[in-house]
Scaffold this motif. Structure first.
Motif, PDB file in Angstrom:
ATOM      1  N   ALA A   1       8.419 -20.131 -12.342  1.00 25.99           N
ATOM      2  CA  ALA A   1       7.476 -21.255 -12.389  1.00 25.99           C
ATOM      3  C   ALA A   1       6.043 -20.802 -12.663  1.00 25.99           C
ATOM      4  CB  ALA A   1       7.529 -22.023 -11.069  1.00 25.99           C
ATOM      5  N   GLY A   2       5.648 -19.618 -12.180  1.00 30.26           N
ATOM      6  CA  GLY A   2       4.276 -19.137 -12.384  1.00 30.26           C
ATOM      7  C   GLY A   2       4.213 -18.082 -13.475  1.00 30.26           C
ATOM      8  N   GLY A   3       3.074 -17.362 -13.500  1.00 32.79           N
ATOM      9  CA  GLY A   3       2.899 -16.304 -14.504  1.00 32.79           C
ATOM     10  C   GLY A   3       3.109 -14.939 -13.873  1.00 32.79           C
ATOM     11  N   SER A   4       2.516 -13.914 -14.506  1.00 24.72           N
ATOM     12  CA  SER A   4       2.638 -12.575 -13.923  1.00 24.72           C
ATOM     13  C   SER A   4       1.926 -12.556 -12.567  1.00 24.72           C
ATOM     14  CB  SER A   4       1.984 -11.546 -14.857  1.00 24.72           C
ATOM     15  OG  SER A   4       1.899 -10.311 -14.187  1.00 24.72           O
ATOM     16  N   GLY A   5       2.460 -11.765 -11.670  1.00 25.19           N
ATOM     17  CA  GLY A   5       1.849 -11.640 -10.337  1.00 25.19           C
ATOM     18  C   GLY A   5       0.810 -10.530 -10.286  1.00 25.19           C
ATOM     19  N   TYR A   6       0.333 -10.075 -11.439  1.00 25.18           N
ATOM     20  CA  TYR A   6      -0.670  -9.007 -11.443  1.00 25.18           C
ATOM     21  C   TYR A   6      -2.059  -9.609 -11.522  1.00 25.18           C
ATOM     22  CZ  TYR A   6       2.104  -4.744 -12.123  1.00 25.18           C
ATOM     23  OH  TYR A   6       2.940  -3.677 -11.959  1.00 25.18           O
ATOM     24  N   ASN A   7      -2.863  -9.420 -10.525  1.00 22.92           N
ATOM     25  CA  ASN A   7      -4.293  -9.684 -10.632  1.00 22.92           C
ATOM     26  C   ASN A   7      -4.975  -8.894  -9.526  1.00 22.92           C
ATOM     27  OD1 ASN A   7      -4.552 -11.350  -8.208  1.00 22.92           O
ATOM     28  ND2 ASN A   7      -3.354 -12.857  -9.341  1.00 22.92           N
ATOM     29  N   LEU A   8      -6.283  -8.951  -9.539  1.00 28.81           N
ATOM     30  CA  LEU A   8      -7.057  -8.144  -8.600  1.00 28.81           C
ATOM     31  C   LEU A   8      -6.618  -8.372  -7.150  1.00 28.81           C
ATOM     32  CD1 LEU A   8      -9.433  -6.239  -8.694  1.00 28.81           C
ATOM     33  CD2 LEU A   8     -10.958  -8.196  -8.446  1.00 28.81           C
ATOM     34  N   PHE A   9      -6.392  -9.636  -6.814  1.00 25.82           N
ATOM     35  CA  PHE A   9      -6.134  -9.963  -5.404  1.00 25.82           C
ATOM     36  C   PHE A   9      -4.713  -9.636  -4.959  1.00 25.82           C
ATOM     37  CE2 PHE A   9      -9.553 -12.860  -6.766  1.00 25.82           C
ATOM     38  CZ  PHE A   9     -10.555 -12.273  -6.011  1.00 25.82           C
ATOM     39  N   THR A  10      -3.789  -9.544  -5.930  1.00 23.74           N
ATOM     40  CA  THR A  10      -2.432  -9.167  -5.517  1.00 23.74           C
ATOM     41  C   THR A  10      -2.262  -7.649  -5.520  1.00 23.74           C
ATOM     42  OG1 THR A  10      -1.633  -9.339  -7.787  1.00 23.74           O
ATOM     43  CG2 THR A  10      -1.322 -11.267  -6.388  1.00 23.74           C
ATOM     44  N   ARG A  11      -2.961  -6.967  -6.406  1.00 24.80           N
ATOM     45  CA  ARG A  11      -2.752  -5.524  -6.526  1.00 24.80           C
ATOM     46  C   ARG A  11      -3.483  -4.724  -5.456  1.00 24.80           C
ATOM     47  NH1 ARG A  11       1.292  -4.800  -7.772  1.00 24.80           N
ATOM     48  NH2 ARG A  11       0.932  -2.664  -8.439  1.00 24.80           N
ATOM     49  N   VAL A  12      -4.689  -5.183  -5.085  1.00 23.72           N
ATOM     50  CA  VAL A  12      -5.457  -4.450  -4.071  1.00 23.72           C
ATOM     51  C   VAL A  12      -4.869  -4.826  -2.708  1.00 23.72           C
ATOM     52  CG1 VAL A  12      -7.744  -4.121  -3.051  1.00 23.72           C
ATOM     53  CG2 VAL A  12      -7.514  -4.529  -5.520  1.00 23.72           C
ATOM     54  N   PRO A  13      -4.371  -3.854  -1.952  1.00 26.20           N
ATOM     55  CA  PRO A  13      -3.595  -4.189  -0.747  1.00 26.20           C
ATOM     56  C   PRO A  13      -4.292  -5.118   0.252  1.00 26.20           C
ATOM     57  CG  PRO A  13      -3.368  -1.861  -1.257  1.00 26.20           C
ATOM     58  CD  PRO A  13      -4.372  -2.403  -2.229  1.00 26.20           C
ATOM     59  N   GLY A  14      -5.617  -4.979   0.391  1.00 26.89           N
ATOM     60  CA  GLY A  14      -6.293  -5.769   1.432  1.00 26.89           C
ATOM     61  C   GLY A  14      -6.910  -7.057   0.934  1.00 26.89           C
ATOM     62  N   ALA A  15      -6.605  -7.480  -0.303  1.00 19.63           N
ATOM     63  CA  ALA A  15      -7.326  -8.632  -0.869  1.00 19.63           C
ATOM     64  C   ALA A  15      -6.483  -9.901  -0.939  1.00 19.63           C
ATOM     65  CB  ALA A  15      -7.836  -8.271  -2.262  1.00 19.63           C
TER      66      ALA A  15
END
Ligand SMILES: Cc1cc2nc3c(=O)[nH]c(=O)nc-3n(C[C@H](O)[C@H](O)[C@H](O)COP(=O)(O)OP(=O)(O)OC[C@H]3O[C@@H](n4cnc5c(N)ncnc54)[C@H](O)[C@@H]3O)c2cc1C
Length: 585
Positions: free
Chosen positions: A70-84
């Motif tokens: 349903a969505g797009g790629s799960g790669y972005n700043l907030f998903t990749r940086v562990p604490g964000a």
């Protein structure tokens, strides 16, 4: 390459006509579809479970697999940086904004239940804690399903060979090495202790015997928390682990994004009901597409959306379906029942040492400057608070542990495991933080007895379903939580916490379970029961329908005593052999 850019995302398909046939609004049956719309297996939902299935099934080049997300790629700043990750929760483009129905046990409040809308699913937004659950959980699964292959003895090798990989530049956990005998899987997990402030449960509560119980394997991870964070200090999601360049290059696998499945399509043949494909669209008003499956449709849309999709497609309790004007394909009363979630009670403490990283939920200009410095440190050195998952201190205990809860003091004991995790204090999934600095202890009831439901608000796939969790409906859930809170905060050894905290009075403690401040989610909504009320057989196939399976957190026969993503990774791996065998028949 910036870490929030997925170098493989150009391999995803966003033009839906490349994987399905466009239909007019009047067409009612699946009809014929072209070869680019016909697949052996269609997987609905590219989340934690869906990516594992797509990657493992397409290892066999003779099986043509379509993954619809349903969505797009799960790669972005907030998903990749562990604490964000908490910065994402309120973005409706990336996270389904779900709320529960208000009820008296939550003092009439609607609780926010974020569910990821992106590849990797909730493994792209969760708190990254890697846990298994207790052996007893899986022995109980075997008992409920009548299938010994789910018992801990038979099931645990799937973990060992598939899910966790202890490779890590930080010191590997001795506990993990003990559990993971063969390290082969793509899902990496590391010890990750970056916040010196996190109170150490082994020093504090551990002195009372928490974590001593060897029957809780998660407690073997007791020395430090193990997290789905890799050696580059980036999040490990099922998209990053499984949808690699090599996997996406396979000609027999296509991954379509922004493809929301709105209906499962059925045909009747020789008196049998067959799942033969799905309908999907990019938006409510956009064109609709259909794809045909020759072997199986697999629902991996998660604990809320898989039952919703079954109901929308006419599989569920006939009375409820008729109320929503949905034609009944198959009357299956259990669909949407048996929803279980772990209730959590949060304690918020003033940090007397003033070392909690309060600037991570910024209030002042100074906080923003410190936040920017923390971000810079992460990008330059891969260190500091953004390299942490925030929940770094964890402990498990059982309320039947006589050392922790002497019978003369605690009379009504029931067997239940509990987890405590600590972090910076926050409310509403990180939307609210405090000044001055604070920290929190979260007490989680791991084996709740209260059960809720998922039902439809309307027959539109674009409306959210009605979520009724019935938290603390079972009185014993409240007493077990209370026992745990009092035992933890008032018991021997807890005085060490005093150096950090303002202690609570007895009266304050007793009010807390009713104030349930936040709820975390690793839900299951259906059950795998072999009895008449059940929905699935022990290979996760839907009763009464050929060619339809459910493979996600909604199938757990009972909730595990710990975070749930690990059980999703391992159980999808377990099911794959049976799957491949039948599909290539
Ligand atoms: C805030 C939060 C914190 C958590 N913390 C932890 C933790 O620390 N450790 C841990 O182990 N677990 C944690 N969990 C739980 C764990 O992440 C989930 O139980 C697990 O990831 C669920 O996997 P799943 O495959 O069932 O569903 P999901 O991973 O949710 O995947 C479902 C996928 O289906 C897609 N989808 C839904 N409907 C449709 C449709 N109609 N058509 C196409 N696609 C659709 C969604 O976009 C999504 O990608 C947390 C969960 C949350 C929400």
């Amino acid at each position: 390459m910036p870490l929030f850019y997925n170098p493989n995302s150009w391999r995803y398909i966003s033009e839906l006509s490349k994987v399905g046939t466009r239909i007019s609004s009047s067409e009612s049956d699946i009809g014929t579809t072209g070869s680019n719309s016909t697949w052996d297996v269609i997987i609905v939902g590219g989340g934690t479970s869906g990516c594992v299935l797509a990657a493992r099934l397409s290892e066999d080049p003779s099986i043509r697999v379509l993954l619809l997300e349903a969505g797009g790629s799960g790669y972005n700043l907030f998903t990749r940086v562990p604490g964000a990750y908490s910065k994402l929760f309120y973005d409706p483009k990336q996270v389904f904004q779900l709320y529960t129905e208000p009820d008296e046990n939550t003092k009439g409040r609607k609780l926010f239940w974020p569910r990821a809308k992106m590849l990797g699913g909730c493994s792209s937004i969760n708190a990254e804690m890697a846990q298994y659950g207790a052996p007893g959980d899986f022995d109980e699964w075997a008992r409920i399903t009548g299938d010994e292959s789910w018992s801990w003895k038979n099931f645990s090798p799937f973990w060992n060979s598939e899910s966790l990989n202890a490779t890590c530049h930080i010191q590997p956990s001795p506990a993990l090495t003990y559990l993971v005998k063969e390290v082969q899987g793509p899902v990496k997990a590391c010890e990750n202790l970056k916040i010196p402030f996190s109170p150490d449960f082994n020093q504090v509560i551990g002195t009372k015997g928490v974590n001593r119980n060897r029957n809780v394997p998660t407690s073997l991870l007791r020395l430090k928390l193990v997290t789905y964070i890799d050696e580059k200090l980036e999040r490990v999601s099922s998209e990053s682990a499984y949808l690699t360049k090599e996997v996406l290059n396979r000609p027999n696998l296509k991954v379509a994004v922004r493809a929301r499945v709105t209906k499962i399509l059925f045909e009747k043949r020789d008196g049998e009901i067959l799942a033969v494909g799905v309908e999907f669209a990019n938006s409510r008003k956009g064109p609709r597409f259909r794809a045909r499956s020759l072997k199986e449709v697999v629902l991996s849309a998660g604990a809320i959306h898989s039952p919703q999709l079954l109901l929308l497609s006419g599989v569920g309790p006939s009375k409820h379906l008729q109320e929503q004007n949905i034609s009944v394909v198959h009357d299956l009363p259990g669909v949407g029942s048996q929803l279980i979630d772990h209730p959590v009670v949060d304690f918020y403490f003033k940090d007397k040492t003033d070392t909690a990283p309060a600037h991570m939920i910024p209030h002042t200009l100074g906080d923003h400057v410190r936040y920017a410095a923390t971000a810079l440190r992460y990008f330059l050195q891969r260190w500091g608070h953004l390299a942490s998952n925030w929940g770094e201190g964890a402990a498990f205990c059982r309320s039947d542990d006589l050392t922790l809860f002497p019978p003369e003091e605690f009379r009504e004991l029931k067997v239940q495991d509990k987890i405590f995790t600590t972090a910076l204090a926050y409310k509403e999934h990180g939307r609210v933080g405090w000044k001055p600095s604070t920290f929190a202890i979260h007490v989680v009831l791991l084996r709740p007895l209260s059960k809720g439901s998922i039902t439809l608000k309307s027959d539109s796939p674009w409306d959210h379903p009605i979520i009724t969790p019935n938290y603390l409906q079972d009185d014993s859930d409240i007493s077990k939580l209370l026992l745990e809170l009092i035992g933890t905060m008032k018991g021997e050894g807890a005085e060490t916490l005093d150096t950090y905290t303002d202690q609570k009075t007895d009266e304050e403690l007793e009010e807390i379970p009713r104030e349930l401040s936040d709820i975390i989610r690793r839900l299951h909504a259906a059950w795998l029961h072999l009895s008449k009320e059940g929905i699935l057989d022990s290979q996760l196939r839907v009763y009464g329908i050929k060619g339809l399976r459910v493979c996600d957190a909604s199938v757990f026969p009972n909730i595990v005593s710990g975070h749930t993503a690990g059980a999703c990774f391992a159980s999808r791996r377990k099911i794959i052999e049976d799957f491949k065998e039948r599909v290539s028949d």
